[in-house]
Design an enzyme around this catalytic site. Structure first.
Site, mmCIF file in Angstrom:
data_model
loop_
_atom_site.group_PDB
_atom_site.id
_atom_site.type_symbol
_atom_site.label_atom_id
_atom_site.label_comp_id
_atom_site.label_asym_id
_atom_site.label_seq_id
_atom_site.Cartn_x
_atom_site.Cartn_y
_atom_site.Cartn_z
ATOM 1 N N GLY A 83 67.677 5.522 32.298
ATOM 2 C CA GLY A 83 66.430 6.165 31.888
ATOM 3 C C GLY A 83 65.800 5.264 30.850
ATOM 4 O O GLY A 83 65.621 4.084 31.089
ATOM 5 N N GLU A 84 65.549 5.801 29.700
ATOM 6 C CA GLU A 84 64.990 5.028 28.588
ATOM 7 C C GLU A 84 65.812 5.375 27.360
ATOM 8 O O GLU A 84 65.833 6.542 26.933
ATOM 9 C CB GLU A 84 63.532 5.426 28.377
ATOM 10 C CG GLU A 84 62.545 4.309 28.560
ATOM 11 C CD GLU A 84 62.779 3.159 27.604
ATOM 12 O OE1 GLU A 84 63.034 3.422 26.419
ATOM 13 O OE2 GLU A 84 62.723 1.993 28.034
ATOM 14 N N SER A 85 66.486 4.368 26.810
ATOM 15 C CA SER A 85 67.405 4.691 25.719
ATOM 16 C C SER A 85 66.685 5.216 24.479
ATOM 17 O O SER A 85 67.252 6.000 23.725
ATOM 18 C CB SER A 85 68.270 3.479 25.382
ATOM 19 O OG SER A 85 67.464 2.399 24.998
ATOM 20 N N CYS A 115 73.072 1.534 32.685
ATOM 21 C CA CYS A 115 71.775 1.047 32.204
ATOM 22 C C CYS A 115 71.451 1.591 30.804
ATOM 23 O O CYS A 115 72.099 1.192 29.849
ATOM 24 C CB CYS A 115 70.694 1.330 33.240
ATOM 25 S SG CYS A 115 69.321 0.187 33.096
ATOM 26 N N ARG A 144 68.649 -5.152 25.156
ATOM 27 C CA ARG A 144 67.767 -4.300 25.975
ATOM 28 C C ARG A 144 66.780 -5.150 26.762
ATOM 29 O O ARG A 144 66.363 -6.191 26.299
ATOM 30 C CB ARG A 144 66.964 -3.348 25.077
ATOM 31 C CG ARG A 144 67.757 -2.203 24.506
ATOM 32 C CD ARG A 144 66.839 -1.254 23.729
ATOM 33 N NE ARG A 144 65.891 -0.600 24.611
ATOM 34 C CZ ARG A 144 64.656 -0.236 24.237
ATOM 35 N NH1 ARG A 144 64.224 -0.467 23.033
ATOM 36 N NH2 ARG A 144 63.861 0.361 25.096
ATOM 37 N N ILE A 176 67.304 -2.197 36.842
ATOM 38 C CA ILE A 176 65.935 -1.751 36.599
ATOM 39 C C ILE A 176 65.664 -1.806 35.095
ATOM 40 O O ILE A 176 66.234 -1.014 34.340
ATOM 41 C CB ILE A 176 65.710 -0.321 37.147
ATOM 42 C CG1 ILE A 176 66.080 -0.258 38.637
ATOM 43 C CG2 ILE A 176 64.266 0.121 36.920
ATOM 44 C CD1 ILE A 176 66.280 1.145 39.176
ATOM 45 N N ARG A 177 64.833 -2.755 34.692
ATOM 46 C CA ARG A 177 64.580 -2.986 33.244
ATOM 47 C C ARG A 177 65.904 -2.901 32.475
ATOM 48 O O ARG A 177 66.043 -2.200 31.477
ATOM 49 C CB ARG A 177 63.548 -1.990 32.707
ATOM 50 C CG ARG A 177 62.242 -2.117 33.460
ATOM 51 C CD ARG A 177 60.977 -1.528 32.879
ATOM 52 N NE ARG A 177 61.115 -0.669 31.736
ATOM 53 C CZ ARG A 177 60.797 -1.012 30.499
ATOM 54 N NH1 ARG A 177 60.376 -2.233 30.237
ATOM 55 N NH2 ARG A 177 60.891 -0.158 29.526
ATOM 56 N N HIS A 224 72.548 0.233 38.397
ATOM 57 C CA HIS A 224 72.553 1.631 38.847
ATOM 58 C C HIS A 224 73.339 1.735 40.150
ATOM 59 O O HIS A 224 72.758 1.585 41.222
ATOM 60 C CB HIS A 224 71.116 2.088 39.132
ATOM 61 C CG HIS A 224 70.259 2.234 37.929
ATOM 62 N ND1 HIS A 224 70.004 3.451 37.341
ATOM 63 C CD2 HIS A 224 69.603 1.314 37.207
ATOM 64 C CE1 HIS A 224 69.216 3.275 36.305
ATOM 65 N NE2 HIS A 224 68.953 1.993 36.190
ATOM 66 N N GLU A 226 74.473 4.285 41.559
ATOM 67 C CA GLU A 226 74.178 5.523 42.291
ATOM 68 C C GLU A 226 73.039 5.341 43.285
ATOM 69 O O GLU A 226 72.903 6.102 44.229
ATOM 70 C CB GLU A 226 73.877 6.668 41.308
ATOM 71 C CG GLU A 226 72.508 6.674 40.646
ATOM 72 C CD GLU A 226 72.322 5.626 39.539
ATOM 73 O OE1 GLU A 226 73.266 4.861 39.266
ATOM 74 O OE2 GLU A 226 71.219 5.582 38.969
#
Ligand code: GLN
Length: 245
Positions: A83-85, A115, A144, A176-177, A224, A226
């Protein structure tokens, strides 16, 4: 009429005064470990499916009460999705989950971070936002957005025997990023690296980058797993959890 579900039929027809009504047959014990998936953001459903395929009982974790107070109380393990940490830090703080999670991880709760989840489990983070809170636990420095700002996503077939991905069956990893691991302490096992020079478009990369690590009961991947339904990383995590249950 016969019902395909005998216990269901009994439950509806049994006389409450019948002795069996006082001592109903116990439900078959579920020997699977219970693994929570932190559901503040990210691929919650996909992680649940991968955990189930790996032989665990996934449960969704949304509030501090879902965590339990000690490892094994409500959860045998926890997955922290991507997600976004920065957002995850804010949400964990506002839902009063940060401290309980730090305590559980410190007490040995197995956790797997993917991630942004990897960033959350790092002891040191480069490129963190000012004031950003982390859980920590793995003696590593994570950078990051390491794969570059303009390269939002990167894919590579990883050869990583420690993750069940030999040369004949590489693991298709989607970044992803994503962060990568800059350096690790002595107690950290490196489970996967990118192939030297392959991290596309990243200038100055002359060696493989560390993208999967384990320390004690903690596992982290930059990518990721999953996505695409591969559950080999979840297999590794579930066996880490099972050894402790
Ligand atoms: N770049 C994100 C962060 O810093 C992580 C991206 C991800 O989890 N897919 O938190």
């Amino acid at each position: 009429m016969t019902s395909p579900n005998r216990s269901h039929r009994l439950a509806h027809t049994m006389d409450a005064r019948h002795p069996r009504a006082l001592f109903p047959a116990p439900a078959p014990a579920d020997s699977r470990p219970t693994i929570g998936v932190l559901a503040l953001q990210g691929d919650v459903r996909e992680h649940c499916l991968a955990l189930e395929a790996a032989g665990a009982r996934p449960v969704v974790v949304r509030r501090a009460a879902d965590l339990g107070s000690t490892p094994g109380d409500r959860l045998d393990g926890l997955v922290i999705p991507g997600g976004e940490s920065t957002t995850m830090s804010t949400l964990l703080t506002s839902f009063a989950m940060l401290e309980p999670l730090r305590t559980l991880i410190g007490a040995g709760l197995p956790a797997y971070g993917s991630c942004a989840g990897m960033i959350m489990l790092a002891d040191r983070v480069e490129g963190a936002q000012e004031g950003q809170a982390f859980l920590g636990g793995i003696d590593m420095t994570v950078r990051r957005n390491a794969f570059g700002r303009q390269i939002d996503s990167y894919e590579e077939d990883l050869i990583a025997p420690a993750l069940g991905a030999g040369r004949d069956q590489p693991l298709h990893a989607v970044f992803i990023r994503a962060p990568w691991v800059e350096e690790v302490g002595q107690g950290v096992e490196i489970l996967a690296t990118t192939r030297a020079g392959r991290a596309a478009g990243v200038r100055g990369v002359d060696g493989g980058r560390i993208v999967a690590v384990r320390q004690g009961a903690l596992l982290a991947t930059s990518f990721h797993p999953e996505v695409g339904g591969d559950h080999r990383v979840h297999d590794v995590f579930v066996s880490m959890v099972t050894r402790r249950v």
